[in-house]
Design a protein around this motif. Structure first.
Motif, PDB file in Angstrom:
ATOM      1  N   MET A 118      26.546  33.873  26.272  1.00 37.39           N
ATOM      2  CA  MET A 118      27.497  34.471  27.220  1.00 37.39           C
ATOM      3  C   MET A 118      28.439  33.395  27.758  1.00 37.39           C
ATOM      4  SD  MET A 118      26.781  36.258  30.936  1.00 37.39           S
ATOM      5  CE  MET A 118      25.948  37.696  30.271  1.00 37.39           C
ATOM      6  N   ASN A 119      29.746  33.705  27.846  1.00 39.50           N
ATOM      7  CA  ASN A 119      30.712  32.825  28.473  1.00 39.50           C
ATOM      8  C   ASN A 119      30.323  32.653  29.935  1.00 39.50           C
ATOM      9  OD1 ASN A 119      32.894  31.582  29.652  1.00 39.50           O
ATOM     10  ND2 ASN A 119      34.411  32.762  28.507  1.00 39.50           N
ATOM     11  N   GLU A 120      30.154  31.380  30.389  1.00 44.17           N
ATOM     12  CA  GLU A 120      29.669  31.163  31.752  1.00 44.17           C
ATOM     13  C   GLU A 120      30.660  31.629  32.809  1.00 44.17           C
ATOM     14  OE1 GLU A 120      31.066  26.538  32.540  1.00 44.17           O
ATOM     15  OE2 GLU A 120      28.951  27.005  32.189  1.00 44.17           O
ATOM     16  N   ALA A 121      31.938  31.800  32.437  1.00 45.67           N
ATOM     17  CA  ALA A 121      32.940  32.262  33.399  1.00 45.67           C
ATOM     18  C   ALA A 121      32.919  33.775  33.578  1.00 45.67           C
ATOM     19  CB  ALA A 121      34.334  31.819  32.968  1.00 45.67           C
ATOM     20  N   LEU A 122      32.322  34.508  32.606  1.00 48.11           N
ATOM     21  CA  LEU A 122      32.384  35.964  32.634  1.00 48.11           C
ATOM     22  C   LEU A 122      31.758  36.568  33.896  1.00 48.11           C
ATOM     23  CD1 LEU A 122      33.176  38.588  31.273  1.00 48.11           C
ATOM     24  CD2 LEU A 122      31.012  38.522  29.999  1.00 48.11           C
ATOM     25  N   PRO A 123      30.536  36.150  34.313  1.00 48.03           N
ATOM     26  CA  PRO A 123      29.986  36.738  35.544  1.00 48.03           C
ATOM     27  C   PRO A 123      30.893  36.524  36.759  1.00 48.03           C
ATOM     28  CG  PRO A 123      28.275  35.562  34.344  1.00 48.03           C
ATOM     29  CD  PRO A 123      29.567  35.227  33.674  1.00 48.03           C
ATOM     30  N   GLY A 124      31.533  35.358  36.852  1.00 44.76           N
ATOM     31  CA  GLY A 124      32.439  35.107  37.956  1.00 44.76           C
ATOM     32  C   GLY A 124      33.644  36.022  37.930  1.00 44.76           C
ATOM     33  N   VAL A 125      34.184  36.259  36.734  1.00 45.27           N
ATOM     34  CA  VAL A 125      35.321  37.180  36.598  1.00 45.27           C
ATOM     35  C   VAL A 125      34.928  38.578  37.042  1.00 45.27           C
ATOM     36  CG1 VAL A 125      36.897  38.276  34.960  1.00 45.27           C
ATOM     37  CG2 VAL A 125      36.374  35.837  34.741  1.00 45.27           C
ATOM     38  N   VAL A 126      33.751  39.017  36.605  1.00 41.54           N
ATOM     39  CA  VAL A 126      33.269  40.345  37.001  1.00 41.54           C
ATOM     40  C   VAL A 126      33.100  40.424  38.513  1.00 41.54           C
ATOM     41  CG1 VAL A 126      31.346  41.958  36.822  1.00 41.54           C
ATOM     42  CG2 VAL A 126      32.161  40.752  34.784  1.00 41.54           C
ATOM     43  N   ALA A 127      32.552  39.359  39.109  1.00 44.43           N
ATOM     44  CA  ALA A 127      32.337  39.350  40.562  1.00 44.43           C
ATOM     45  C   ALA A 127      33.651  39.486  41.317  1.00 44.43           C
ATOM     46  CB  ALA A 127      31.620  38.065  40.977  1.00 44.43           C
ATOM     47  N   VAL A 128      34.669  38.738  40.886  1.00 44.58           N
ATOM     48  CA  VAL A 128      35.968  38.798  41.556  1.00 44.58           C
ATOM     49  C   VAL A 128      36.588  40.184  41.411  1.00 44.58           C
ATOM     50  CG1 VAL A 128      38.338  37.930  41.480  1.00 44.58           C
ATOM     51  CG2 VAL A 128      36.421  36.331  41.368  1.00 44.58           C
ATOM     52  N   VAL A 129      36.483  40.754  40.227  1.00 47.98           N
ATOM     53  CA  VAL A 129      37.047  42.087  39.995  1.00 47.98           C
ATOM     54  C   VAL A 129      36.329  43.132  40.851  1.00 47.98           C
ATOM     55  CG1 VAL A 129      37.331  43.923  38.277  1.00 47.98           C
ATOM     56  CG2 VAL A 129      37.872  41.556  37.681  1.00 47.98           C
ATOM     57  N   VAL A 130      35.003  43.051  40.914  1.00 46.51           N
ATOM     58  CA  VAL A 130      34.227  44.028  41.698  1.00 46.51           C
ATOM     59  C   VAL A 130      34.594  43.946  43.177  1.00 46.51           C
ATOM     60  CG1 VAL A 130      31.908  44.621  42.509  1.00 46.51           C
ATOM     61  CG2 VAL A 130      32.313  44.183  40.073  1.00 46.51           C
ATOM     62  N   VAL A 131      34.676  42.724  43.711  1.00 45.92           N
ATOM     63  CA  VAL A 131      35.025  42.566  45.127  1.00 45.92           C
ATOM     64  C   VAL A 131      36.433  43.086  45.391  1.00 45.92           C
ATOM     65  CG1 VAL A 131      35.481  40.883  46.959  1.00 45.92           C
ATOM     66  CG2 VAL A 131      33.464  40.643  45.505  1.00 45.92           C
ATOM     67  N   THR A 132      37.358  42.797  44.494  1.00 45.06           N
ATOM     68  CA  THR A 132      38.734  43.258  44.672  1.00 45.06           C
ATOM     69  C   THR A 132      38.810  44.778  44.648  1.00 45.06           C
ATOM     70  OG1 THR A 132      39.588  41.252  43.617  1.00 45.06           O
ATOM     71  CG2 THR A 132      41.070  43.147  43.732  1.00 45.06           C
ATOM     72  N   VAL A 133      38.147  45.390  43.683  1.00 41.43           N
ATOM     73  CA  VAL A 133      38.160  46.852  43.578  1.00 41.43           C
ATOM     74  C   VAL A 133      37.504  47.488  44.796  1.00 41.43           C
ATOM     75  CG1 VAL A 133      37.287  48.825  42.262  1.00 41.43           C
ATOM     76  CG2 VAL A 133      38.275  46.864  41.067  1.00 41.43           C
ATOM     77  N   ALA A 134      36.355  46.940  45.220  1.00 40.32           N
ATOM     78  CA  ALA A 134      35.666  47.486  46.391  1.00 40.32           C
ATOM     79  C   ALA A 134      36.536  47.359  47.638  1.00 40.32           C
ATOM     80  CB  ALA A 134      34.334  46.770  46.597  1.00 40.32           C
ATOM     81  N   THR A 135      37.200  46.229  47.792  1.00 38.18           N
ATOM     82  CA  THR A 135      38.075  46.017  48.943  1.00 38.18           C
ATOM     83  C   THR A 135      39.209  47.025  48.964  1.00 38.18           C
ATOM     84  OG1 THR A 135      37.565  43.652  49.023  1.00 38.18           O
ATOM     85  CG2 THR A 135      39.637  44.355  50.044  1.00 38.18           C
ATOM     86  N   LEU A 136      39.859  47.205  47.825  1.00 40.54           N
ATOM     87  CA  LEU A 136      40.975  48.154  47.764  1.00 40.54           C
ATOM     88  C   LEU A 136      40.495  49.591  47.936  1.00 40.54           C
ATOM     89  CD1 LEU A 136      43.023  46.569  44.829  1.00 40.54           C
ATOM     90  CD2 LEU A 136      43.568  46.519  47.267  1.00 40.54           C
ATOM     91  N   ALA A 137      39.316  49.897  47.387  1.00 41.42           N
ATOM     92  CA  ALA A 137      38.796  51.261  47.513  1.00 41.42           C
ATOM     93  C   ALA A 137      38.466  51.598  48.964  1.00 41.42           C
ATOM     94  CB  ALA A 137      37.554  51.431  46.632  1.00 41.42           C
ATOM     95  N   ILE A 138      37.789  50.676  49.663  1.00 43.91           N
ATOM     96  CA  ILE A 138      37.448  50.929  51.063  1.00 43.91           C
ATOM     97  C   ILE A 138      38.704  50.988  51.915  1.00 43.91           C
ATOM     98  CG2 ILE A 138      36.228  50.008  53.072  1.00 43.91           C
ATOM     99  CD1 ILE A 138      34.229  48.746  51.117  1.00 43.91           C
ATOM    100  N   GLY A 139      39.659  50.097  51.620  1.00 39.40           N
ATOM    101  CA  GLY A 139      40.906  50.119  52.368  1.00 39.40           C
ATOM    102  C   GLY A 139      41.686  51.402  52.161  1.00 39.40           C
ATOM    103  N   THR A 140      41.685  51.901  50.931  1.00 45.25           N
ATOM    104  CA  THR A 140      42.374  53.164  50.647  1.00 45.25           C
ATOM    105  C   THR A 140      41.688  54.328  51.344  1.00 45.25           C
ATOM    106  OG1 THR A 140      43.059  52.298  48.488  1.00 45.25           O
ATOM    107  CG2 THR A 140      43.166  54.684  48.798  1.00 45.25           C
ATOM    108  N   TRP A 141      40.357  54.299  51.373  1.00 47.08           N
ATOM    109  CA  TRP A 141      39.622  55.339  52.092  1.00 47.08           C
ATOM    110  C   TRP A 141      39.985  55.322  53.578  1.00 47.08           C
ATOM    111  CZ3 TRP A 141      35.563  54.773  55.787  1.00 47.08           C
ATOM    112  CH2 TRP A 141      34.927  55.974  56.124  1.00 47.08           C
TER     113      TRP A 141
END
Length: 518
Positions: A1-24
């Protein structure tokens, strides 16, 4: 596994969650009061979590651990001071400030002193403090994404402002309250779980105690001293840091605006008590990372990369997939720290700009309250974003510490004297603000342009609060005494408003929530 991949997923998840809660949260935001102070309806537990989310910035999440690694236990005065600052705020400011009915610090200053000049000066200082605090948030985001996913540094310095801008424009304070409450618990989890795993590794491999380690930072004796070596300069730096952090909290615009969102003064006090508990719990964790880094991460000190200790320690101590996953979790927490603090600062600065800059008439046209707030938000975020891209990186905790020094030297004297002393005058307030802002501001410029030195002049500018705060207080008092004939005529009525609980009936109009003080 690319060692950067989990970090990329983490950043994307936090960004999506932030925008989703803010939109709600957008469903609840309609009026100017919704955008600026959530219509003063946020209950203590939710508000305390939101305050924890925005207050625990890049300096708390990354900076403290790096400072402890490099300079030892003397740097633990940062978390002690940042927590104790809320105790001072609880005793002196929280409830009266909520009863003032203001939206911003500028509103409070104008209502207390009946002066547009004081308001204008306060607005300038709020914006400058906000920008000084936002700069390390954006630069910290660049450092984080560079260290964890290999992205260019400018990428993080652009992504965080963009996400914050979308969220704040969408729903203002109402949306951000829910987002920041979520982000506090994410940050706590993101530090706690990896730390438990790292402590298990440390206990199992027979590594030395951090105080006995000699590979990183100062020698063991100096590293364990809480007063910077105990000499005159070290003692001054420690005392000045304590003054800045203890008294600066009440002057931070994104902290103060949170107390305007409480329903009443009693709720403001309860909120502060819960905040003290949440901050105390969180601040147990970063120093532990710094201590473990002394044993395992001495290379980061030699490379001048101590700010990334929290991000890289899991991979250093636990190689392989497990280390990558723990790093991803820490990355998610760090990214949440940048987003939550930047959101609170953006709202505080946008509120001032919306009232005093973008909300002013231009010819025959004038933006509405919400439109002016949104225009102010664009300016509030764009300027520090450009600075982050153009100005060389500064130490995260160092820059935030300077912001505390400026806040302690300006708004702390104004709030304490304005709330507790009837004799404060417009001339006294302006003189004190200019002295405090001038002294601490000169220190900021010097720190951002000059490396630290060991001469007393350099030391006094590294931590200016020990002299700039007393100078501001004394100036504000002396000039007010000299101009006592100019005390506002309705000061008695306003002081009664500040110090009378909402449950006690006053004359009609006394408890209006208008920013001008009723």
């Amino acid at each position: 596994m690319n060692e950067a991949l989990p970090g990329v997923v983490a950043v994307v998840v936090v960004t999506v969650a932030t925008l989703a809660i803010g939109t709600w949260g957008l469903r609840f935001s309609r009026t100017t009061s919704d955008f600026m102070v959530a219509s003063r309806t946020v209950r203590p537990r939710l508000n305390a979590s939101a305050i924890g989310g925005e207050y625990l910035s890049a300096a708390s999440f990354l900076g403290i651990a790096g400072l402890v690694l490099v300079r030892g236990t003397e740097m633990m005065w940062y978390p002690v001071g940042w927590t104790a600052g809320y105790l001072v705020l609880l005793v002196l400011v929280a409830a009266p400030l909520r009863r003032s009915g203001a939206y911003t610090l500028s509103d409070f200053a104008e209502a207390r002193l009946q002066s547009r000049r004081v308001r204008a000066l306060c607005s300038v200082i709020v914006v400058l403090i906000g920008w000084l605090y936002l700069l390390p948030q954006f630069q910290g985001a660049g450092i984080t994404l560079q260290a964890t996913i290999g992205a260019p540094r400018w990428f993080g310095e652009v992504v965080v402002p963009a996400v914050v801008l979308v969220n704040v424009l969408a729903g203002g304070m109402r949306s951000i309250t829910f987002v920041q409450a979520f982000q506090y618990w994410l940050k706590l989890t993101a530090l706690l779980l990896p730390l438990l795993a790292l402590l298990i590794v440390w206990l199992g491999d027979g590594a030395p105690h951090p105080v006995d380690a000699t590979g990183a930072g100062p020698d063991p004796t100096a590293w364990a001293l809480p007063l910077a070596g105990g000499d005159g300069q070290g003692l001054y730096l420690t005392c000045s840091l304590i003054v800045a952090t203890f008294l600066g909290t009440m002057g931070l615009p994104h902290v103060v605006v949170r107390f305007y969102t409480n329903p009443d003064g009693r709720a403001a006090r309860r909120t502060t008590l819960v905040v003290l508990t949440l901050l105390g719990l969180f601040y147990l964790l970063p120093p532990a990372y710094g201590a473990l880094g002394r044993v395992y991460a001495d290379a980061l000190v030699r490379e001048g990369r101590s700010d990334v200790l929290v991000l890289e320690l899991p991979r250093i101590m636990i190689p392989g997939l497990a280390g990558d996953l723990l790093t991803a979790l820490v990355t998610a927490g760090a990214f949440a720290a940048f987003l939550s603090t930047s959101s609170g600062l953006a709202i505080a600065v946008a509120g001032v700009l919306g009232q005093d800059v973008t909300g002013r008439p231009v010819g025959a046209r004038r933006l509405s309250g919400v439109a002016a707030f949104r225009a102010g938000c664009v300016i509030a975020i764009a300027v520090p974003c450009l600075l982050a891209l153009l100005v060389p990186g500064v130490g995260v905790a160092r820059a935030v510490g300077l912001a505390f020094a400026v806040a302690a030297s300006t708004f702390c004297p104004l709030l304490v004297l304005g709330i507790w002393w009837r004799g404060l005058t417009t001339a006294g307030a302006i003189a004190g603000l200019l002295v405090g802002a001038g002294g601490s501001g000169a220190a900021v410029l010097w720190n951002l342009s000059t490396p630290p030195g060991d001469r007393w002049g350099s030391v006094l500018l590294q931590q200016p609060a020990a002299w700039s705060v007393p100078a501001a207080f004394v100036t504000m008092w002396l000039v007010s005494v000299a101009t006592r004939a100019r005390v506002p005529v309705d000061v008695h009525r306003f002081m009664v408003r500040l110090h009378t609980p909402e449950q006690v009936p006053l004359e009609r109009g006394q408890l209006s929530d208008s920013p001008a003080g009723g």
